[in-house]
Each structure stands twice: as C-alpha cells, then as structure tokens.
Design an enzyme around this catalytic site. Sequence first.
Site, PDB file in Angstrom:
ATOM      1  N   TRP A  33       0.922  -1.125   0.000  1.00 42.61           N
ATOM      2  CA  TRP A  33       0.000   0.000   0.000  1.00 42.61           C
ATOM      3  C   TRP A  33       0.966   1.179   0.000  1.00 42.61           C
ATOM      4  O   TRP A  33       1.923   1.187   0.777  1.00 42.61           O
ATOM      5  CB  TRP A  33      -0.844   0.111   1.244  1.00 42.61           C
ATOM      6  CG  TRP A  33      -1.949  -0.890   1.434  1.00 42.61           C
ATOM      7  CD1 TRP A  33      -2.067  -1.700   2.505  1.00 42.61           C
ATOM      8  CD2 TRP A  33      -3.099  -1.136   0.598  1.00 42.61           C
ATOM      9  NE1 TRP A  33      -3.227  -2.422   2.380  1.00 42.61           N
ATOM     10  CE2 TRP A  33      -3.876  -2.100   1.226  1.00 42.61           C
ATOM     11  CE3 TRP A  33      -3.559  -0.630  -0.631  1.00 42.61           C
ATOM     12  CZ2 TRP A  33      -5.065  -2.581   0.699  1.00 42.61           C
ATOM     13  CZ3 TRP A  33      -4.740  -1.122  -1.154  1.00 42.61           C
ATOM     14  CH2 TRP A  33      -5.483  -2.083  -0.489  1.00 42.61           C
ATOM     15  N   HIS A  55      -0.767   2.935   4.048  1.00 43.56           N
ATOM     16  CA  HIS A  55      -0.198   2.536   5.337  1.00 43.56           C
ATOM     17  C   HIS A  55      -0.524   3.534   6.439  1.00 43.56           C
ATOM     18  O   HIS A  55      -0.843   3.145   7.569  1.00 43.56           O
ATOM     19  CB  HIS A  55       1.320   2.348   5.213  1.00 43.56           C
ATOM     20  CG  HIS A  55       1.682   1.036   4.603  1.00 43.56           C
ATOM     21  ND1 HIS A  55       1.482  -0.166   5.253  1.00 43.56           N
ATOM     22  CD2 HIS A  55       2.200   0.718   3.397  1.00 43.56           C
ATOM     23  CE1 HIS A  55       1.875  -1.162   4.471  1.00 43.56           C
ATOM     24  NE2 HIS A  55       2.310  -0.647   3.341  1.00 43.56           N
ATOM     25  N   ASP A  77       9.222   0.122   4.366  1.00 50.20           N
ATOM     26  CA  ASP A  77       9.498   0.267   2.929  1.00 50.20           C
ATOM     27  C   ASP A  77      10.780   1.066   2.689  1.00 50.20           C
ATOM     28  O   ASP A  77      11.512   0.802   1.743  1.00 50.20           O
ATOM     29  CB  ASP A  77       8.321   0.944   2.222  1.00 50.20           C
ATOM     30  CG  ASP A  77       7.212  -0.047   1.891  1.00 50.20           C
ATOM     31  OD1 ASP A  77       7.510  -1.256   1.783  1.00 50.20           O
ATOM     32  OD2 ASP A  77       6.058   0.382   1.748  1.00 50.20           O
ATOM     33  N   ARG A 117      13.774  -1.387   3.690  1.00 48.70           N
ATOM     34  CA  ARG A 117      14.097  -2.466   2.743  1.00 48.70           C
ATOM     35  C   ARG A 117      14.908  -1.956   1.557  1.00 48.70           C
ATOM     36  O   ARG A 117      15.571  -2.735   0.885  1.00 48.70           O
ATOM     37  CB  ARG A 117      12.827  -3.155   2.242  1.00 48.70           C
ATOM     38  CG  ARG A 117      12.013  -2.270   1.337  1.00 48.70           C
ATOM     39  CD  ARG A 117      10.716  -2.914   0.913  1.00 48.70           C
ATOM     40  NE  ARG A 117      10.904  -3.890  -0.131  1.00 48.70           N
ATOM     41  CZ  ARG A 117       9.894  -4.456  -0.818  1.00 48.70           C
ATOM     42  NH1 ARG A 117       8.646  -4.146  -0.528  1.00 48.70           N
ATOM     43  NH2 ARG A 117      10.133  -5.310  -1.760  1.00 48.70           N
ATOM     44  N   HIS A 140       7.514  -8.593   2.980  1.00 45.77           N
ATOM     45  CA  HIS A 140       6.372  -7.719   2.696  1.00 45.77           C
ATOM     46  C   HIS A 140       5.219  -8.428   1.983  1.00 45.77           C
ATOM     47  O   HIS A 140       4.195  -7.802   1.707  1.00 45.77           O
ATOM     48  CB  HIS A 140       6.810  -6.513   1.862  1.00 45.77           C
ATOM     49  CG  HIS A 140       7.721  -5.577   2.595  1.00 45.77           C
ATOM     50  ND1 HIS A 140       7.370  -4.287   2.933  1.00 45.77           N
ATOM     51  CD2 HIS A 140       8.978  -5.751   3.077  1.00 45.77           C
ATOM     52  CE1 HIS A 140       8.364  -3.708   3.571  1.00 45.77           C
ATOM     53  NE2 HIS A 140       9.359  -4.582   3.674  1.00 45.77           N
ATOM     54  N   HIS A 198       3.377  -2.023   9.729  1.00 51.94           N
ATOM     55  CA  HIS A 198       3.477  -2.054   8.270  1.00 51.94           C
ATOM     56  C   HIS A 198       2.932  -3.356   7.672  1.00 51.94           C
ATOM     57  O   HIS A 198       2.142  -3.342   6.728  1.00 51.94           O
ATOM     58  CB  HIS A 198       4.944  -1.869   7.869  1.00 51.94           C
ATOM     59  CG  HIS A 198       5.128  -1.757   6.387  1.00 51.94           C
ATOM     60  ND1 HIS A 198       5.002  -0.561   5.714  1.00 51.94           N
ATOM     61  CD2 HIS A 198       5.389  -2.684   5.439  1.00 51.94           C
ATOM     62  CE1 HIS A 198       5.191  -0.762   4.416  1.00 51.94           C
ATOM     63  NE2 HIS A 198       5.431  -2.049   4.223  1.00 51.94           N
ATOM     64  N   ASP A 247       0.264  -4.405   4.806  1.00 54.72           N
ATOM     65  CA  ASP A 247       0.611  -5.112   3.564  1.00 54.72           C
ATOM     66  C   ASP A 247      -0.248  -6.342   3.309  1.00 54.72           C
ATOM     67  O   ASP A 247      -0.680  -6.592   2.184  1.00 54.72           O
ATOM     68  CB  ASP A 247       2.078  -5.588   3.618  1.00 54.72           C
ATOM     69  CG  ASP A 247       3.053  -4.521   3.145  1.00 54.72           C
ATOM     70  OD1 ASP A 247       2.612  -3.487   2.610  1.00 54.72           O
ATOM     71  OD2 ASP A 247       4.269  -4.740   3.312  1.00 54.72           O
ATOM     72  N   HIS A 287      -0.389  -8.476  -2.459  1.00 53.71           N
ATOM     73  CA  HIS A 287       0.726  -8.876  -1.595  1.00 53.71           C
ATOM     74  C   HIS A 287       0.579 -10.336  -1.186  1.00 53.71           C
ATOM     75  O   HIS A 287       1.418 -10.873  -0.457  1.00 53.71           O
ATOM     76  CB  HIS A 287       0.800  -7.979  -0.351  1.00 53.71           C
ATOM     77  CG  HIS A 287       1.490  -6.683  -0.626  1.00 53.71           C
ATOM     78  ND1 HIS A 287       2.737  -6.376  -0.134  1.00 53.71           N
ATOM     79  CD2 HIS A 287       1.132  -5.645  -1.412  1.00 53.71           C
ATOM     80  CE1 HIS A 287       3.100  -5.188  -0.571  1.00 53.71           C
ATOM     81  NE2 HIS A 287       2.143  -4.712  -1.356  1.00 53.71           N
ATOM     82  N   HIS A 323       0.263  -3.772  -9.753  1.00 54.90           N
ATOM     83  CA  HIS A 323       0.592  -3.700  -8.329  1.00 54.90           C
ATOM     84  C   HIS A 323       0.619  -2.253  -7.833  1.00 54.90           C
ATOM     85  O   HIS A 323       0.044  -1.925  -6.793  1.00 54.90           O
ATOM     86  CB  HIS A 323       1.939  -4.376  -8.069  1.00 54.90           C
ATOM     87  CG  HIS A 323       2.223  -4.565  -6.610  1.00 54.90           C
ATOM     88  ND1 HIS A 323       1.940  -5.740  -5.949  1.00 54.90           N
ATOM     89  CD2 HIS A 323       2.712  -3.725  -5.680  1.00 54.90           C
ATOM     90  CE1 HIS A 323       2.267  -5.607  -4.671  1.00 54.90           C
ATOM     91  NE2 HIS A 323       2.734  -4.394  -4.483  1.00 54.90           N
ATOM     92  N   ASP A 361      -1.504  -0.374  -4.938  1.00 56.81           N
ATOM     93  CA  ASP A 361      -0.814   0.159  -3.763  1.00 56.81           C
ATOM     94  C   ASP A 361      -1.048   1.657  -3.605  1.00 56.81           C
ATOM     95  O   ASP A 361      -1.272   2.136  -2.490  1.00 56.81           O
ATOM     96  CB  ASP A 361       0.703  -0.018  -3.928  1.00 56.81           C
ATOM     97  CG  ASP A 361       1.213  -1.325  -3.349  1.00 56.81           C
ATOM     98  OD1 ASP A 361       0.422  -2.074  -2.742  1.00 56.81           O
ATOM     99  OD2 ASP A 361       2.421  -1.589  -3.505  1.00 56.81           O
TER     100      ASP A 361
HETATM  101 ZN   LIG Z   1       5.599  -3.279   2.438  1.00 56.03          ZN
END
Ligand SMILES: [Zn+2]
Length: 340
Positions: free
Chosen positions: A24, A29, A68, A71, A83, A139, A143, A149, A173, A177
């Site tokens: 998202w 989020h 996010d 990562r 995720h 988070h 997700d 996801h 995607h 998101d």
């Molecule tokens: Zn994520």
Amino acid sequence: MHTSTSVSRVALLGLAAAQGAQAWGALGHATVAYIAQNYVDNTTEAWAKGILADDSTSYLANIASWADEYRSTTAGKWSSALHFIDAEDSPPTACNVDYDRDCGSSGCVVSAIANYTQRISDGRLSAANKAEALKFLVHFIGDITQPLHDEALSLGGNQITVTFDGYTNDNLHSIWDTYMPQKKIGGGDLAHAQTWATELIASIDSGSFKSQATSWVSGDDTTEPVNTAMTWATDANAFVCSAVMPDGVDALQQGDLYPDYYDSVMPTIELQIAKGGYRLAHWLNSLYASKVAKVKRGNMPMVSRDYVDLSGRSLLPPPAALSEHKKRRLETGYGCNHEH
Ligand SMILES: [Zn+2]
Ligand SMILES: *[C@@H]1O[C@H](CO)[C@@H](O)[C@H](O)[C@H]1NC(C)=O
Ligand SMILES: *[C@@H]1O[C@H](CO)[C@@H](O)[C@H](O)[C@H]1NC(C)=O
C-alpha cells in the site's frame, strides 16, 4: 504520453522507483495506522508511544512506511521478502494460500507478523528491537490486506503493465498500492491519510462496515500468530480472483482502467484498508493485555513458553526446493527493483 500536467505524477514515480518499494503506498499505510490509533485502548496507546518514543497524534502513522524505506537500504535488504506471501495459485480460476508452498525459506509476510508478534512481547528484547518489531507489525498488518501482496502471479502484478488514468506505463501492483488510493483521496500525505481514516472509521462505527467489523477480528489469536496471519492472507488473496482480475489478466490490458475498473475495485480497497486498521488495533490491544500488562504487574510466571525463539526460525515452513516462481523472485532481488 506525459503531458505537462503529469509533472507531479512523474516525480512521484521517480520517488517510488528510488525507494524501490511501496506497499500500500504511504497513503494506505498511514490510513491503516490512523484507523488503528482510533481503536487502541489507552493503555495500548501509552505502551506504543513509549516504544516509539513518539507522543504525537500520529505516533503510528509516522512509522507506518518505515519498513518500505528500510528495505531499500543496504542494511535492510534482507527484509524485502517479508512484505508479501507469493501464493502460487491460479487466478482467476483458483485462489488459495498454502503456508508450506508459498512462504519460502527466507520468510514472508505471514512468518514476519508471527516473528514480530513473538518478539515484541519478549522481555529480553532491547528498546531498539522492540521499536523495530512494532514498526514492522504496523506495516505488515497493512501489507497483508492488499490482495496483490498475497499473490505470486507476475510478481504480485508488478509485471502486469496497465494503463491507469492516462498513464500507459503503470503496473497493476502499483495502481493498487498507490495510484487508485491517491485518486480516491486526492493526495498521499498524512493529512490525506487522516481524512480517509476519518471516513473509514465512520463506516466502521455507524456505516456500511458496522455489521461486519467484528468478523474481521474473530478468531484472531496472538498466541497463534502464523494461523491468524494465514487467515488474513487467505482473506485478501480471495479478492485476486473476485475483484482484482475476475476476467483474467488480458481483460486488464484492453484500455484505461479508469474509471470502470477503478469504480469496480475501490470498495474492496476501502474495505481492506479499514480491515487492516481495525485488525492492527485489535492485535496490539490483545498483545498488550495478554502479555505486556501481565508482565508489568509482575504476576506472570516466567514459564518457558514466554521465552520464544527470537530468531523466529521455528516459525518458518520446512525447507523445500525453490519453485520456478521463487527462483524468478530471487533473481529480481526480491523486488528491490520492483514495487512490491
Ligand atoms: Zn511493504
Ligand atoms: C485508561 O482508561 C481507564 C478508564 O477507561 C482509566 O482508568 C485509566 O487511568 C486510563 N489509563 C491511561 C493510561 O490513560
Ligand atoms: C525475526 O526478526 C529478527 C529481527 O528483525 C530477524 O533477524 C529474523 O530473521 C526474523 N526471523 C524471521 C523468521 O523472520
């Protein structure tokens, strides 16, 4: 074709690419986080604020997209696979999630939720690790409600090129998101998230979600975190068949997905965001009540079950040979060059 009116969108795409990852997007989020803030008990709120060292009115929203950002750093690259869960099913004919088949030996969003659920209530954890656990939970519980996801097909739709609202180079995607939610609310910052959260909270308290909200958390059990997160993943994955691509992938590539497709899926997006926030609050309340509160009062015997495996290794499915899909996912650096 990008016209001059698309400057902000181009800048946004650049940012998303630079960060390498949106789940998202930040809007989704933060909205999940604000909804959760509305439903946490005051003791849970004080606990979370303490862990995050943030006494502000956006204490969960402020950290909702930290995972996010993390990562996409060298230090955080290891967490990319956490995720999502790549369900190797066959949408739109058959949707299903199988933990042993789909989670993978590096872990997935289901094992991650279980791991950070265990870790956050373990007394041995340092303050920094407690904050990490809470930031990941906020988070990942967001997700896991995003249907793509919980889907392996074309790397969760990252490799399905679509046109949305005049942009011919989007992918399925990222419109789920980020771009469809932003189209709905008109922007992606915290103020927009707060506005959206307020609307969804009203739906939960007295609107169309009122009659179902209890069912969103029924059966949730912090002592069975893998099973609980699997029910969340299975619930979201079912929408891949029913809402995301009911007529298959080709049907999504026949023209602009705005407004008809957008109109058809927006109710699902709003439902899933609302669910994520409501579940997150319920999960944190349960965690606080069942573990933290008791430990604090000193009446919790230090029995062995309170000492969990902090590596989380025992939560992972048994090792298995990599499927073709999981090899492809590895080759792409777990989506570091993709939005997932
Ligand atoms: Zn994520
Ligand atoms: C939370 O609310 C209860 C009553 O609803 C009250 O007794 C308690 O002092 C409050 N705790 C905090 C931390 O505000
Ligand atoms: C559990 O969390 C720790 C700390 O982030 C991490 O090192 C470990 O790999 C995680 N385990 C699993 C199975 O996700």
